[in-house]
Design an enzyme around this catalytic site. Sequence first.
Site, PDB file in Angstrom:
ATOM      1  N   GLY A 123       0.857  -1.242  -0.430  1.00 21.21           N
ATOM      2  CA  GLY A 123      -0.154  -0.100  -0.140  1.00 21.21           C
ATOM      3  C   GLY A 123       0.278   1.297  -0.255  1.00 21.21           C
ATOM      4  O   GLY A 123       1.447   1.444  -0.417  1.00 21.21           O
ATOM      5  N   ASP A 148      -7.145  -1.372   3.485  1.00 26.40           N
ATOM      6  CA  ASP A 148      -7.731   0.415   3.727  1.00 26.40           C
ATOM      7  C   ASP A 148      -8.092   0.036   2.859  1.00 26.40           C
ATOM      8  O   ASP A 148      -9.050   1.273   2.524  1.00 26.40           O
ATOM      9  CB  ASP A 148      -6.621   0.899   4.678  1.00 26.40           C
ATOM     10  CG  ASP A 148      -5.673  -0.101   4.990  1.00 26.40           C
ATOM     11  OD1 ASP A 148      -6.950   0.016   6.441  1.00 26.40           O
ATOM     12  OD2 ASP A 148      -4.586   0.465   6.350  1.00 26.40           O
ATOM     13  N   MET A 185     -10.943  -1.510  10.616  1.00 27.65           N
ATOM     14  CA  MET A 185      -9.569  -1.336  10.267  1.00 27.65           C
ATOM     15  C   MET A 185      -9.579  -0.778   9.264  1.00 27.65           C
ATOM     16  O   MET A 185     -10.573  -0.320   8.870  1.00 27.65           O
ATOM     17  CB  MET A 185      -8.487  -2.494  10.678  1.00 27.65           C
ATOM     18  CG  MET A 185      -7.656  -3.105  10.790  1.00 27.65           C
ATOM     19  SD  MET A 185      -6.270  -3.857  10.696  1.00 27.65           S
ATOM     20  CE  MET A 185      -5.529  -4.891  12.414  1.00 27.65           C
ATOM     21  N   GLY A 200     -25.770  -3.322   6.824  1.00 27.02           N
ATOM     22  CA  GLY A 200     -27.509  -1.708   7.209  1.00 27.02           C
ATOM     23  C   GLY A 200     -26.726  -1.278   9.046  1.00 27.02           C
ATOM     24  O   GLY A 200     -27.626  -1.438   9.903  1.00 27.02           O
TER      25      GLY A 200
HETATM   26  O1  F6P Z   1      -2.748  -0.819   6.788  1.00 23.43           O
HETATM   27  C1  F6P Z   1      -3.724  -2.203   7.431  1.00 23.43           C
HETATM   28  C2  F6P Z   1      -3.329  -1.997   8.031  1.00 23.43           C
HETATM   29  O2  F6P Z   1      -4.065  -3.216   8.964  1.00 23.43           O
HETATM   30  C3  F6P Z   1      -4.728  -0.674   9.004  1.00 23.43           C
HETATM   31  O3  F6P Z   1      -6.002  -1.013   8.841  1.00 23.43           O
HETATM   32  C4  F6P Z   1      -4.147  -0.455   9.979  1.00 23.43           C
HETATM   33  O4  F6P Z   1      -4.098   0.487  11.281  1.00 23.43           O
HETATM   34  C5  F6P Z   1      -2.955  -1.735  10.438  1.00 23.43           C
HETATM   35  O5  F6P Z   1      -2.452  -2.115   9.068  1.00 23.43           O
HETATM   36  C6  F6P Z   1      -2.290  -1.883  11.734  1.00 23.43           C
HETATM   37  O6  F6P Z   1      -0.906  -2.157  11.391  1.00 23.43           O
HETATM   38  P1  F6P Z   1      -0.214  -3.821  12.609  1.00 23.43           P
HETATM   39  O7  F6P Z   1      -0.457  -4.935  11.291  1.00 23.43           O
HETATM   40  O8  F6P Z   1       1.234  -3.475  11.652  1.00 23.43           O
HETATM   41  O9  F6P Z   1      -0.291  -2.798  13.346  1.00 23.43           O
END
Ligand code: F6P
Length: 322
Positions: free
Chosen positions: A102, A128, A170, A186
């Site tokens: 990402g 995300d 997340m 919903g």
């Molecule tokens: O970017 C993906 C993600 O799962 C986000 O949704 C979340 O904030 C972050 O990574 C969590 O990161 P980590 O697994 O490093 O704690």
Amino acid sequence: MKRIGVYTSGGDAPGMNACIRAIVRTAITRGLEVSGIEGGYAGMIGAKFLPMNMRSVSNIICRGGTILKSSRCPEFRTPQGIARAGANLRAAGIDALIGIGGNGTSEGAHCLWKQEHIPVVICASTIDNDLYGTDYTLGFDTAMNTALEAIDRLRDTAAAHDRTSFIEVMGRNNGYLALYAGLAGGAEEILIPEVPTDVDALCQRLLDAQKRGKTSSIVVVAEGPTEGGITALANKVRERTRLDVRVTILGHVQRGGAPNARDRINGSRLGAAAVEALLAGETDKLVGLVHSKPHLTPLEEAYTKKKPIDQKMLDLAYVLAR
Ligand code: F6P
């Protein structure tokens, strides 16, 4: 270009393995050699390279996680770290790279290209869905469905007990997962970072819903937007409304699991398109899908530009949850 390196980086996402498989098999079919890089940018700095062949990617299309492992690598944010990675890649005869990841992965790749001039393209992948230059990122669809399944289950128990169920999904700094899973589930309320939360107004809406005959409510909350997190928010709502509130944080369960058909197909298409992009001389690009077609976007644009959420979808969710 004789040998390419493939890596996964940042938060893993369902479909990464399907994408690795597509990259390896397309590249070998097109006469290239492939090295797997273990653990993303940390693997470049530590010279963790492994030769890959057609059989290295057998039986992985259906698996979550990533066979190449992933990491977040602060050292790669320094010119020294990038220089070490560049030297290791050159020593291993790796002429070009395909990364799957990402925002952070795209930024890292852009810096590597700028500093070390190693051609690189990135397959857009994160649960995300916050990358500019692609309609959907690899892994988002499966994660959304995982969150949705949990929301459906929590609705059953909330309805059975006349409760208000707060569910955190997340999304780091954006509300895609919350909005899509919330609309599909919903939800009465969808709280996302793009729209500041007014706690008093939220309480009032929940009480109004009760007056309209609702006996339970689902509140989907994206991680991050509320001060003190979902637990503090839920406590405030409980105190002010006297509703019977419960909190569930879905967390990393959303990252794991078998990729669904959509993510296997998207992973396969992105991986093949990334190899073709490198062969066509492209570099410093994100490979995404726009209107269902592979699409290239300069990496810097992909990780700096904001992909706005669709306010109309949020409005629709509220109308339909009345
Ligand atoms: O970017 C993906 C993600 O799962 C986000 O949704 C979340 O904030 C972050 O990574 C969590 O990161 P980590 O697994 O490093 O704690």
